[in-house]
Motif scaffolding. Structure first.
Motif, PDB file in Angstrom:
ATOM      1  N   PHE A  36      50.874  23.646  68.902  1.00  0.00           N
ATOM      2  CA  PHE A  36      49.553  23.617  68.288  1.00  0.00           C
ATOM      3  C   PHE A  36      49.620  22.855  66.964  1.00  0.00           C
ATOM      4  CE2 PHE A  36      49.827  27.519  70.769  1.00  0.00           C
ATOM      5  CZ  PHE A  36      48.728  27.361  71.605  1.00  0.00           C
ATOM      6  N   PRO A  37      49.155  21.596  66.911  1.00  0.00           N
ATOM      7  CA  PRO A  37      49.148  20.880  65.637  1.00  0.00           C
ATOM      8  C   PRO A  37      48.039  21.422  64.752  1.00  0.00           C
ATOM      9  CG  PRO A  37      48.166  19.534  67.340  1.00  0.00           C
ATOM     10  CD  PRO A  37      48.647  20.794  68.015  1.00  0.00           C
ATOM     11  N   VAL A  38      48.416  21.865  63.570  1.00  0.00           N
ATOM     12  CA  VAL A  38      47.417  22.473  62.689  1.00  0.00           C
ATOM     13  C   VAL A  38      47.480  21.879  61.280  1.00  0.00           C
ATOM     14  CG1 VAL A  38      47.340  24.648  63.929  1.00  0.00           C
ATOM     15  CG2 VAL A  38      49.055  24.332  62.148  1.00  0.00           C
ATOM     16  N   PHE A  39      48.064  20.669  61.180  1.00  0.00           N
ATOM     17  CA  PHE A  39      48.195  20.106  59.855  1.00  0.00           C
ATOM     18  C   PHE A  39      48.047  18.596  59.947  1.00  0.00           C
ATOM     19  CE2 PHE A  39      52.291  18.358  60.872  1.00  0.00           C
ATOM     20  CZ  PHE A  39      52.770  19.224  61.827  1.00  0.00           C
ATOM     21  N   THR A  40      47.882  17.967  58.808  1.00  0.00           N
ATOM     22  CA  THR A  40      47.807  16.515  58.777  1.00  0.00           C
ATOM     23  C   THR A  40      49.152  15.949  58.386  1.00  0.00           C
ATOM     24  OG1 THR A  40      47.137  16.525  56.460  1.00  0.00           O
ATOM     25  CG2 THR A  40      45.377  16.544  58.109  1.00  0.00           C
ATOM     26  N   LYS A  41      49.476  14.789  58.964  1.00  0.00           N
ATOM     27  CA  LYS A  41      50.778  14.168  58.727  1.00  0.00           C
ATOM     28  C   LYS A  41      51.027  13.903  57.243  1.00  0.00           C
ATOM     29  CE  LYS A  41      53.507  10.093  59.972  1.00  0.00           C
ATOM     30  NZ  LYS A  41      53.557   8.866  60.776  1.00  0.00           N
ATOM     31  N   ALA A  42      49.980  13.579  56.527  1.00  0.00           N
ATOM     32  CA  ALA A  42      50.146  13.213  55.116  1.00  0.00           C
ATOM     33  C   ALA A  42      50.698  14.363  54.290  1.00  0.00           C
ATOM     34  CB  ALA A  42      48.807  12.760  54.546  1.00  0.00           C
ATOM     35  N   TYR A  43      50.534  15.577  54.758  1.00  0.00           N
ATOM     36  CA  TYR A  43      50.958  16.714  53.955  1.00  0.00           C
ATOM     37  C   TYR A  43      52.193  17.424  54.493  1.00  0.00           C
ATOM     38  CZ  TYR A  43      46.592  16.392  51.374  1.00  0.00           C
ATOM     39  OH  TYR A  43      45.579  15.953  50.594  1.00  0.00           O
ATOM     40  N   VAL A  44      52.402  17.396  55.802  1.00  0.00           N
ATOM     41  CA  VAL A  44      53.420  18.267  56.343  1.00  0.00           C
ATOM     42  C   VAL A  44      54.580  17.543  56.999  1.00  0.00           C
ATOM     43  CG1 VAL A  44      53.846  20.155  57.954  1.00  0.00           C
ATOM     44  CG2 VAL A  44      51.722  20.086  56.679  1.00  0.00           C
ATOM     45  N   SER A  45      54.338  16.495  57.738  1.00  0.00           N
ATOM     46  CA  SER A  45      55.413  15.874  58.498  1.00  0.00           C
ATOM     47  C   SER A  45      56.375  15.129  57.579  1.00  0.00           C
ATOM     48  CB  SER A  45      54.846  14.917  59.546  1.00  0.00           C
ATOM     49  OG  SER A  45      54.187  13.850  58.919  1.00  0.00           O
ATOM     50  N   LEU A  97      51.306  25.126  52.290  1.00  0.00           N
ATOM     51  CA  LEU A  97      49.925  25.101  52.760  1.00  0.00           C
ATOM     52  C   LEU A  97      49.549  26.330  53.575  1.00  0.00           C
ATOM     53  CD1 LEU A  97      49.468  21.352  53.801  1.00  0.00           C
ATOM     54  CD2 LEU A  97      48.759  22.494  51.698  1.00  0.00           C
ATOM     55  N   LYS A  98      50.487  27.243  53.736  1.00  0.00           N
ATOM     56  CA  LYS A  98      50.246  28.462  54.509  1.00  0.00           C
ATOM     57  C   LYS A  98      49.721  28.120  55.904  1.00  0.00           C
ATOM     58  CE  LYS A  98      49.111  31.218  50.393  1.00  0.00           C
ATOM     59  NZ  LYS A  98      48.107  32.135  49.768  1.00  0.00           N
ATOM     60  N   ARG A  99      50.426  27.221  56.567  1.00  0.00           N
ATOM     61  CA  ARG A  99      49.989  26.749  57.871  1.00  0.00           C
ATOM     62  C   ARG A  99      51.043  27.042  58.937  1.00  0.00           C
ATOM     63  NH1 ARG A  99      46.490  22.216  57.292  1.00  0.00           N
ATOM     64  NH2 ARG A  99      44.986  22.729  55.664  1.00  0.00           N
ATOM     65  N   LYS A 100      50.580  27.381  60.130  1.00  0.00           N
ATOM     66  CA  LYS A 100      51.464  27.454  61.294  1.00  0.00           C
ATOM     67  C   LYS A 100      51.553  26.049  61.886  1.00  0.00           C
ATOM     68  CE  LYS A 100      50.833  30.691  64.369  1.00  0.00           C
ATOM     69  NZ  LYS A 100      50.188  31.395  65.500  1.00  0.00           N
ATOM     70  N   LYS A 139      56.442  41.323  60.703  1.00  0.00           N
ATOM     71  CA  LYS A 139      56.186  40.676  61.988  1.00  0.00           C
ATOM     72  C   LYS A 139      56.294  39.156  61.843  1.00  0.00           C
ATOM     73  CE  LYS A 139      55.452  44.421  64.353  1.00  0.00           C
ATOM     74  NZ  LYS A 139      54.112  44.773  64.852  1.00  0.00           N
ATOM     75  N   LEU A 140      56.237  38.466  62.986  1.00  0.00           N
ATOM     76  CA  LEU A 140      56.486  37.030  63.010  1.00  0.00           C
ATOM     77  C   LEU A 140      55.280  36.188  62.615  1.00  0.00           C
ATOM     78  CD1 LEU A 140      58.597  36.832  66.300  1.00  0.00           C
ATOM     79  CD2 LEU A 140      59.389  37.126  63.950  1.00  0.00           C
ATOM     80  N   GLU A 141      54.114  36.814  62.491  1.00  0.00           N
ATOM     81  CA  GLU A 141      52.933  36.080  62.058  1.00  0.00           C
ATOM     82  C   GLU A 141      52.497  36.615  60.692  1.00  0.00           C
ATOM     83  OE1 GLU A 141      50.244  34.346  64.880  1.00  0.00           O
ATOM     84  OE2 GLU A 141      50.938  35.778  66.392  1.00  0.00           O
TER      85      GLU A 141
END
Length: 457
Positions: free
Chosen positions: A16-25, A137-140, A90-92
């Motif tokens: 599940f992609p939930v982020f933009t490349k500019a910030y996370v990849s 960013l608190k993102r999965k 927990k894991l989430e």
């Protein structure tokens, strides 16, 4: 035919992609990258506990840490610094899960990424849930569910790491790839060995009780071509014969029974032909194209003036061929069209250049060059421009080490090569993003001609 791990490891979740490349990849196109801070929690076991289940969890955790730390993308945060103990949350994340982990506990550690996983064990199968988070960013980033036979825990671990690398870099991971290399045996004998990308799990795959040379991989990873000096009853002598080894059936066949040396092969894209160097009856080595179907041979080079033409390597898209030749006096690297026309030199460095290898995208070439009394590894553009030295190692006794026979990994970001910096020729891998070099063999043998496999599923 590729070896398909999915026959044994079933993946039931979607990334599940939930982020933009500019910030996370991670931008692997840059010459240098900052190692991201990564926290990896030990796996949390749910359900009945047993010794095999606990050992499996420990094995997976150890492999994931070793793989990701060796990738040079991440600096692992020490577990002693963690503010949450394994299984405590927990894991989430909270508040999605009332008992979930707290983002702030990982932000205080300056973690960029967090890897959490939980598993259960039943009837010799392991079911595992993997989560990858971007902490600032608190993102999965993604989650996946895996089911695998307990006998395949190691492969499962490498697959998980490949998924993490792919999610963050949009490039394939190398953790399921193999390396094949020639290794010395007793006396002057040499045999062929295959091993994991990190040098582990070495297995001998040739048993000719002779000398083996010049291995190469087919583009699908199923076959390995190599040369061995086989004894022929008809002539009562050994002949350098080209052999094709099938990894799926563990069988081999001689590709050509003609007299004369058959050396330095490379598979042409498409899988129907192979390039090789051989004596064509003129007393010197030339490059030819051989049909894998019927063994027919067609010469591509013709000297000139009794010059040698060896070590052919085809462009990944079949655009041209690189090879080594002394046609200009010194052995240098040349390029030619697939039909042998338009031959032109591409290297002039030092007094001896050899063992060229294309990057998977065909945009760079690595090779060995002899200058100042030693061999070193260089990288360049296919036309010879933008030449850069990759290795230079001085031994404790003041002498310079020889670094030879480079081969690209299928991700284009690593190479494997040989070096005698410890006295014997051992195998090393280099990360081309930061030039970090790691020794992957530590034994009393000598290795030659390593070749990195294509991607293996």
């Amino acid at each position: 035919m590729k070896f398909n791990l999915s026959k044994w490891i079933y993946i039931f979740a979607i990334v599940f992609p939930v982020f933009t490349k500019a910030y996370v990849s991670i931008d692997v196109g840059k010459a240098y990258i900052r190692e991201s801070q990564m926290a990896i929690q030990p796996l949390v076991l749910s359900g009945p506990s047993s010794k095999p289940a606990l050992e499996a969890g420990a094995t997976i955790f150890s492999i994931i840490k070793d793989n990701l730390s060796s990738s040079s993308y991440f600096k692992l945060i020490e577990q002693e610094a963690f503010l949450e103990k394994p299984g405590e949350k927990k894991l989430e994340p909270y508040p999605e899960d009332p008992d979930g982990f707290i983002w702030k506990n990982w932000q205080l550690l300056n973690a960029d990424y967090l890897v959490l996983s939980g598993y259960s064990f039943e009837e010799n199968k392991i079911q595992l849930h993997l989560y990858l988070y971007h902490v600032p960013l608190k993102r999965k980033i993604f989650q996946k569910k895996y089911i695998a036979d307990m006998k395949l825990v190691e492969k499962l671990s490498h697959k998980m790491c490949n998924d993490i690398i792919s999610a963050l870099t949009k490039k394939p991971g190398i953790f399921l790839t193999k390396i094949v290399a020639v290794r010395t045996m007793t006396g002057s004998k040499k045999e062929l060995f295959i091993m994991n990308w990190n040098g582990k799990n070495k297995k001998q795959i040739s048993f000719h009780n002779s000398t083996v040379l010049s291995p190469s991989w087919s583009k699908d990873g199923r076959h390995i071509a190599y040369t061995s000096f086989l004894y022929r009853k008809s002539t009562k002598r050994r002949n350098a014969s080209l052999i094709l080894y099938d990894r799926s059936t563990k069988t081999r066949r001689i590709l050509s029974k003609k007299e004369g040396a058959h050396l330095g092969s490379d598979f042409i894209p498409g899988g129907k032909h192979i390039l090789l160097s051989l004596f064509l009856g003129r007393g010197y080595m030339d490059i030819a194209k051989m049909s894998l179907k019927d063994g027919s041979i067609k010469a591509i080079t013709f000297g000139p003036n009794r010059s040698i033409n060896v070590e052919p390597v085809a462009h990944p898209k079949g655009k041209n061929i690189l090879f080594s030749s002394d046609r200009g006096g010194k052995i240098m690297i040349y390029s030619m069209d697939m039909n042998g026309k338009n031959i032109r030199p591409v290297t002039w460095h030092g007094s001896y250049n050899s063992t060229p290898d294309y990057s998977p995208d065909g945009k760079e070439v690595v090779f060995s060059s002899f200058s100042s009394g030693r061999f070193d590894i260089f990288i360049m553009n296919p036309d010879g421009s933008n030449l850069r030295r990759l290795t230079s190692f001085q031994k404790p006794n003041g002498k310079w080490a020889n670094n030879e026979s480079p081969s690209f990994a299928p991700d284009g970001r690593h190479i494997v090569f040989t070096s005698n910096r410890t006295g014997r020729n051992q195998l090393y891998i280099m990360n081309l993003l930061n030039f970090r070099t790691t020794r992957i063999t530590t034994d009393m043998h000598n290795y030659k001609s390593p070749k990195w496999s294509p991607l293996l599923n």
